[in-house]
Structure formats: structure tokens, C-alpha cells
Motif scaffolding. Structure first.
Motif, PDB file in Angstrom:
ATOM      1  N   VAL B  85       0.817  -1.222   0.000  1.00 15.37           N
ATOM      2  CA  VAL B  85       0.000   0.000   0.000  1.00 15.37           C
ATOM      3  C   VAL B  85       0.847   1.266   0.000  1.00 15.37           C
ATOM      4  O   VAL B  85       0.327   2.365  -0.209  1.00 15.37           O
ATOM      5  N   ASP B  86       2.138   1.121   0.254  1.00 18.68           N
ATOM      6  CA  ASP B  86       3.028   2.281   0.206  1.00 18.68           C
ATOM      7  C   ASP B  86       3.420   2.631  -1.230  1.00 18.68           C
ATOM      8  O   ASP B  86       4.055   3.665  -1.466  1.00 18.68           O
ATOM      9  N   SER B  87       3.087   1.794  -2.165  1.00 22.81           N
ATOM     10  CA  SER B  87       3.395   2.072  -3.567  1.00 22.81           C
ATOM     11  C   SER B  87       2.688   3.358  -3.991  1.00 22.81           C
ATOM     12  O   SER B  87       1.461   3.465  -3.900  1.00 22.81           O
ATOM     13  N   ALA B  88       3.471   4.313  -4.456  1.00 23.58           N
ATOM     14  CA  ALA B  88       2.911   5.627  -4.783  1.00 23.58           C
ATOM     15  C   ALA B  88       4.030   6.490  -5.354  1.00 23.58           C
ATOM     16  O   ALA B  88       5.198   6.085  -5.388  1.00 23.58           O
ATOM     17  N   VAL B  89       3.645   7.679  -5.796  1.00 26.05           N
ATOM     18  CA  VAL B  89       4.638   8.702  -6.103  1.00 26.05           C
ATOM     19  C   VAL B  89       4.688   9.635  -4.901  1.00 26.05           C
ATOM     20  O   VAL B  89       3.646  10.059  -4.395  1.00 26.05           O
TER      21      VAL B  89
END
Lengths: 112, 115
Positions: B85-89
Motif C-alpha cells: 500500500v506504500d506504492s505511490a509517487v
């Protein structure tokens, strides 16, 4: 609790057409701004406003106009759309220029 | 223009690994403010943290921590025990005390957490 409401979410324009992206906030924030987000370019400031009746240019203002007649609303106008304006646009508001910003959901604009 | 540099364009780590996102800023001001924002795949921008230049204490919020070092003009962000869930820009930004000075964002670091 609406926060920052930005419309529309998606838009396709033909080159030369004009349109207005709407932005409204209900938090009584003085500072509002418009950004565009392009791949590899991050968020670039287009125009901003420090209060009703006051606007100023950001980093990439050409081709865009803004006005701030009320505290709540900060519309962004494209007078004659160009393919280079294809981007994702974000409106943001904050209590001040150096406090937490609240962003709208974004508008994905394609100019063909 | 006073820049904010996020040198890491894209990072991939395996879930549960720790990862640090770098942010280096330029400023001529004594007082300034630094921010981190998260943009998950859904596209919205979410505020994570704000620091002012007079507060160099490191901040921890759950698995997130921030290291502010004025000596190196850096404001790095570490995620401990990363999750998918930390996948992000992630964007770093700087604001100056004068309201007429423009907020500057870095170009962002795209973080992929692999399961």
C-alpha cells in the motif's frame, strides 16, 4: 465535508477550443493554486491566489488565465487549447502558502 | 529558482524492506517550510508532513520517519517495513515565509513495493 471540489474529472478538447476548469473549496482558505502534472515533471505551479481579488503567475502561466472573485472559487481558463496543454490539472487550497495543502481530485485534460 | 531535487526517479523494493526517499532543497531563506505528499495510484495527492526550518528534530509516525538536516539541506523520508500500500509517487516541496514566493515541488519519486 467536501474540501476541494474540482470539475470536470475528464475532458477532451480540440485545438483552439476554450474551457474553464472549476475549483471550489469550503474551508475558507485564503491561498489557492493550480498545478499541472506531466510525466517526469512533477507538479508545476500555473497560477496562484493569496486571497479574493489577488492572483499571480506561477512557473508555467502561459496559455492560462485565472480570477478570484470569491474566497471559495478559483477557476482556471484555457483560452485557446493547444496539445501542449494535455496534462493532469490539480487545484489546491490551504490556509496559507506555507501550510498543508488540500488538493482536488484532478482533471485529466486531453487536447487533440 | 530555488530548486527541490528528488534524485531518485523510481525505486523498487520488496515488501518488508526499509526504503529511504531523498529530498535536497535549495534556499536563501532562514525560515522556510518543507513538505512531503503522497500520490497513490488512484491519483489524489495526500499531505504527509510539514516541517519548519527551526525544528530539526526527526519525526516518526508509525512506519514513516523523516530526517531533516539543515547542514546538508536534506529532508529525507524513510518507510520502515514497507507494504504494498506504500506504492505511490512521493513529492517533496518547499515554501518560503513570504507569501509571494512560490511553492516549489520536486519531480517526485515513484516507489514500487513488490509483494
Amino acid at each position: 465535508n467536501a474540501g476541494v471540489t474540482q470539475t470536470p474529472k475528464f475532458q477532451v478538447l480540440k485545438t483552439g477550443q476554450s474551457m474553464t476548469l472549476q475549483c471550489a473549496q469550503d474551508m475558507n482558505h485564503e491561498y489557492m493554486s493550480w498545478y499541472r502534472q506531466d510525466p517526469g515533471m512533477g507538479l508545476r505551479l500555473i497560477h496562484y491566489s493569496v486571497g479574493a481579488g489577488i492572483t499571480d503567475q506561477g512557473e508555467v502561466p502561459n496559455g492560462y488565465n485565472v480570477s478570484r472573485s470569491t474566497t471559495e472559487d478559483f477557476p482556471l481558463r484555457l483560452l485557446s487549447a493547444a496539445p501542449s496543454q494535455t496534462s493532469v490539472y490539480f487545484c489546491a487550497s490551504s490556509y496559507s502558502h506555507n501550510t498543508e495543502a488540500f488538493f482536488g481530485q484532478g482533471t485529466r485534460l486531453t487536447v487533440v | 529558482a530555488q530548486k527541490v531535487t528528488q534524485a531518485q526517479t523510481e525505486i523498487s523494493v520488496v515488501e518488508k524492506e526499509d526504503v529511504t526517499l531523498d529530498c535536497v532543497y535549495e534556499t536563501r531563506d532562514t525560515t522556510y517550510y518543507l513538505f512531503w505528499y503522497k500520490q497513490p495510484p488512484s491519483g489524489e495527492l495526500v499531505f504527509l508532513i510539514r516541517r519548519n526550518s527551526f525544528d530539526e528534530q526527526n519525526e516518526i509516525s508509525g512506519r514513516y520517519s523523516w530526517n531533516f538536516q539543515k547542514s546538508t539541506s536534506s529532508f529525507n523520508f524513510t518507510i520502515t517495513a514497507s507494504q504494498v500500500v506504500d506504492s505511490a509517487v512521493y513529492f517533496c516541496a518547499r515554501a518560503a515565509p513570504n507569501r509571494d514566493d512560490k511553492i516549489i515541488f520536486g519531480k517526485g519519486t515513484r516507489l514500487h513495493i513488490l509483494p
